[in-house]
Design an enzyme around this catalytic site. Sequence first.
Site, PDB file in Angstrom:
ATOM      1  N   ASP A  11       0.780  -1.252   0.000  1.00 15.88           N
ATOM      2  CA  ASP A  11       0.000   0.000   0.000  1.00 15.88           C
ATOM      3  C   ASP A  11       0.815   1.309   0.000  1.00 15.88           C
ATOM      4  OD1 ASP A  11      -1.903  -1.956   0.252  1.00 15.88           O
ATOM      5  OD2 ASP A  11      -2.863  -1.157   2.042  1.00 15.88           O
ATOM      6  N   ASP A  53      -4.606  -0.601  -1.807  1.00 16.66           N
ATOM      7  CA  ASP A  53      -5.940  -0.493  -1.261  1.00 16.66           C
ATOM      8  C   ASP A  53      -6.784   0.074  -2.410  1.00 16.66           C
ATOM      9  OD1 ASP A  53      -7.143  -1.089   1.141  1.00 16.66           O
ATOM     10  OD2 ASP A  53      -6.900   0.913   2.004  1.00 16.66           O
ATOM     11  N   HIS A  55     -10.621   0.792  -2.975  1.00 14.88           N
ATOM     12  CA  HIS A  55     -11.992   0.745  -2.457  1.00 14.88           C
ATOM     13  C   HIS A  55     -13.036   1.307  -3.424  1.00 14.88           C
ATOM     14  CE1 HIS A  55     -10.496  -0.489   1.393  1.00 14.88           C
ATOM     15  NE2 HIS A  55      -9.840   0.634   1.611  1.00 14.88           N
ATOM     16  N   HIS A  72     -10.664   6.989   1.625  1.00 19.47           N
ATOM     17  CA  HIS A  72      -9.299   6.931   1.086  1.00 19.47           C
ATOM     18  C   HIS A  72      -9.206   5.867   0.002  1.00 19.47           C
ATOM     19  CE1 HIS A  72      -9.481   3.766   4.145  1.00 19.47           C
ATOM     20  NE2 HIS A  72      -8.604   3.120   3.384  1.00 19.47           N
ATOM     21  N   LYS A  97      -6.862  -4.769  -3.264  1.00 21.10           N
ATOM     22  CA  LYS A  97      -7.643  -5.280  -2.133  1.00 21.10           C
ATOM     23  C   LYS A  97      -8.621  -4.226  -1.635  1.00 21.10           C
ATOM     24  CE  LYS A  97      -4.145  -4.212   1.340  1.00 21.10           C
ATOM     25  NZ  LYS A  97      -4.777  -3.032   1.952  1.00 21.10           N
ATOM     26  N   CYS A 141      -2.151  -3.151   7.713  1.00 24.04           N
ATOM     27  CA  CYS A 141      -2.012  -4.076   6.588  1.00 24.04           C
ATOM     28  C   CYS A 141      -0.742  -4.920   6.661  1.00 24.04           C
ATOM     29  CB  CYS A 141      -2.124  -3.317   5.277  1.00 24.04           C
ATOM     30  SG  CYS A 141      -3.798  -2.676   5.065  1.00 24.04           S
TER      31      CYS A 141
END
Length: 199
Positions: A11, A53, A55, A72, A97, A141
Amino acid sequence: MKPKRALLIVDMQNDFCPGGALGVKQGDKIIPKINKYIKTFSQNKLPIFASRDWHPKETRHFKKFGGVWPVHCVQKTKGAAFHPKLKLPKDSILLYKGMDPGQDSYSVFQAEDAFANGFMQLLKKLGIQEIYIAGLATDYCVKYTAMDAINKGFKIKILVDAIKGVNLKPNDSKEALDFLTKVGAKKLILKQLEDELCS
Ligand SMILES: [Zn+2]
């Protein structure tokens, strides 16, 4: 026989660096060191994974939908892009992810590549036995990924000069590292790496 190793960079995205939506204090300071690890792994022809990350706009991971975090790393935004100083080789394996709106997905074992191959599946295919972890954040993470890896039988090296924590509570990162070493992870810094790779 030496175990087959891979580097995992967790990340390293704009939103997790200073100025980002969920900036980790000094999160960008580890990038030069990560780039050195990248170079060493590349020179040794060892695989490099980089997670992101990633989302959807609405997920219960965000505070406004019941979670704990500000918005975020929304897919395809600047915040979700890798930090511009990170020098990922073209053949790095990119992992995504946090797409499931019902889950936090802190662990990279919940991530998949662009072809929906899970991280575990990719590690098996490449015969990886040992994972070297760098990136953000130590207490989320990095921690959850390392725990999953150990539970699944992988050896883990935490690159302690190339990680940073959120520290919602001041000792969170220290406690995460203490816990991980207790369950079998080893800590490593850059100057120890060449010896490691030659052993
Ligand atoms: Zn997230």
